[in-house]
Design a protein around this motif. Sequence first.
Motif, PDB file in Angstrom:
ATOM      1  N   GLY A  10       0.788  -1.220   0.000  1.00  0.00           N
ATOM      2  CA  GLY A  10       0.000   0.000   0.000  1.00  0.00           C
ATOM      3  C   GLY A  10       0.822   1.273   0.000  1.00  0.00           C
ATOM      4  N   HIS A  11       2.094   1.197   0.414  1.00  0.00           N
ATOM      5  CA  HIS A  11       2.973   2.366   0.391  1.00  0.00           C
ATOM      6  C   HIS A  11       4.151   2.159  -0.560  1.00  0.00           C
ATOM      7  CE1 HIS A  11       1.681   4.292   4.505  1.00  0.00           C
ATOM      8  NE2 HIS A  11       0.807   4.481   3.539  1.00  0.00           N
ATOM      9  N   LYS A  12       3.995   1.244  -1.478  1.00  0.00           N
ATOM     10  CA  LYS A  12       5.090   0.914  -2.397  1.00  0.00           C
ATOM     11  C   LYS A  12       5.535   2.108  -3.226  1.00  0.00           C
ATOM     12  CE  LYS A  12       6.236  -2.372  -6.105  1.00  0.00           C
ATOM     13  NZ  LYS A  12       5.713  -3.499  -6.925  1.00  0.00           N
ATOM     14  N   GLN A  13       4.589   2.993  -3.561  1.00  0.00           N
ATOM     15  CA  GLN A  13       4.883   4.111  -4.470  1.00  0.00           C
ATOM     16  C   GLN A  13       5.234   5.419  -3.751  1.00  0.00           C
ATOM     17  OE1 GLN A  13       5.156   3.284  -7.577  1.00  0.00           O
ATOM     18  NE2 GLN A  13       4.304   1.237  -7.262  1.00  0.00           N
ATOM     19  N   LEU A  14       5.473   5.373  -2.459  1.00  0.00           N
ATOM     20  CA  LEU A  14       5.732   6.607  -1.725  1.00  0.00           C
ATOM     21  C   LEU A  14       7.128   7.177  -1.978  1.00  0.00           C
ATOM     22  CD1 LEU A  14       4.164   6.280   1.838  1.00  0.00           C
ATOM     23  CD2 LEU A  14       3.195   7.232  -0.251  1.00  0.00           C
ATOM     24  N   GLY A  15       8.027   6.370  -2.502  1.00  0.00           N
ATOM     25  CA  GLY A  15       9.397   6.841  -2.712  1.00  0.00           C
ATOM     26  C   GLY A  15      10.423   6.178  -1.824  1.00  0.00           C
ATOM     27  N   TRP A  16       9.990   5.171  -1.072  1.00  0.00           N
ATOM     28  CA  TRP A  16      10.906   4.442  -0.201  1.00  0.00           C
ATOM     29  C   TRP A  16      12.056   3.794  -0.968  1.00  0.00           C
ATOM     30  CZ3 TRP A  16      11.191   5.169   4.731  1.00  0.00           C
ATOM     31  CH2 TRP A  16      10.070   5.337   5.532  1.00  0.00           C
ATOM     32  N   SER A  17      11.810   3.437  -2.223  1.00  0.00           N
ATOM     33  CA  SER A  17      12.818   2.687  -2.986  1.00  0.00           C
ATOM     34  C   SER A  17      14.144   3.438  -3.072  1.00  0.00           C
ATOM     35  CB  SER A  17      12.310   2.366  -4.386  1.00  0.00           C
ATOM     36  OG  SER A  17      11.977   3.561  -5.085  1.00  0.00           O
ATOM     37  N   LYS A  18      14.091   4.764  -3.029  1.00  0.00           N
ATOM     38  CA  LYS A  18      15.342   5.533  -3.106  1.00  0.00           C
ATOM     39  C   LYS A  18      16.248   5.230  -1.922  1.00  0.00           C
ATOM     40  CE  LYS A  18      13.475   9.346  -5.855  1.00  0.00           C
ATOM     41  NZ  LYS A  18      13.243  10.815  -5.918  1.00  0.00           N
ATOM     42  N   LEU A  19      15.650   4.974  -0.768  1.00  0.00           N
ATOM     43  CA  LEU A  19      16.459   4.616   0.404  1.00  0.00           C
ATOM     44  C   LEU A  19      17.167   3.287   0.166  1.00  0.00           C
ATOM     45  CD1 LEU A  19      17.452   5.024   3.278  1.00  0.00           C
ATOM     46  CD2 LEU A  19      15.305   3.996   4.090  1.00  0.00           C
ATOM     47  N   ALA A  20      16.443   2.300  -0.357  1.00  0.00           N
ATOM     48  CA  ALA A  20      17.070   1.003  -0.639  1.00  0.00           C
ATOM     49  C   ALA A  20      18.193   1.152  -1.650  1.00  0.00           C
ATOM     50  CB  ALA A  20      16.018   0.016  -1.144  1.00  0.00           C
ATOM     51  N   HIS A  21      17.968   1.956  -2.685  1.00  0.00           N
ATOM     52  CA  HIS A  21      19.009   2.161  -3.701  1.00  0.00           C
ATOM     53  C   HIS A  21      20.268   2.749  -3.065  1.00  0.00           C
ATOM     54  CE1 HIS A  21      15.512   2.780  -6.801  1.00  0.00           C
ATOM     55  NE2 HIS A  21      15.589   1.545  -6.352  1.00  0.00           N
ATOM     56  N   GLN A  22      20.080   3.736  -2.206  1.00  0.00           N
ATOM     57  CA  GLN A  22      21.227   4.398  -1.595  1.00  0.00           C
ATOM     58  C   GLN A  22      21.930   3.505  -0.577  1.00  0.00           C
ATOM     59  OE1 GLN A  22      19.918   8.281  -0.195  1.00  0.00           O
ATOM     60  NE2 GLN A  22      18.883   8.669  -2.149  1.00  0.00           N
TER      61      GLN A  22
END
Length: 222
Positions: free
Chosen positions: A131-143
Amino acid sequence: MDILDIPMGWSDLPFFAQDWPAIESVIAADTRQVLPPEPLRFAALDLTPPAKTRVVILGQDPYPTPGHAHGLAFSVEPDVRPLPRSLNNIFKELVEDTGQAPLTGDLRHWASQGVLLLNTALSVPAGEANGHKQLGWSKLAHQVLDHTSHRPTAYILWGNAAQKLESFINPGDHLILKSAHPSPLSARRGFFGSRPFSAVNRWLASRDEDTINWTELPEALK
């Protein structure tokens, strides 16, 4: 987010200045119950700072069942029964690989040994997986992948979603293990029999590093 609340050692990641304020605002405005509880949102980074990270295991998002998620990928609070199905399959593979598994689904003792259990999204509305997949969390994982891969690290990438992030791992003397996800939908397509836990320990031993005690709670945490 107060600077004192940013996980120690990770505060220089651009995410915390550039992306987290907007994500935090969206979560604060969400009228649904959001998991895990706010104090546990960055638990994985709190428990495993960069200087101690030796192994990275990527998950997707927190368990959407209240009382399960506590901020570490795949891990649950120690009183959770039955175990989530993916974690149950992880423990089945661990038994096949090493002969035993932990007594509970609480994996904080992995984190204390340098195993970063990072979800690619760190929040989820109760009952609404992704439900929060598109919030922008992925940038943290990338970094985090970029940051940790400046020195030799073992990466365990289960499933296509995790494997797509391999491009954020800098070239180096890493161990990168890829297999199917432990989900019941895919575990029999290559997760079972992959033996990742012993492979990580062989790699660590070859580098004269302490191996991971995957199964027993260290004395310091008892």
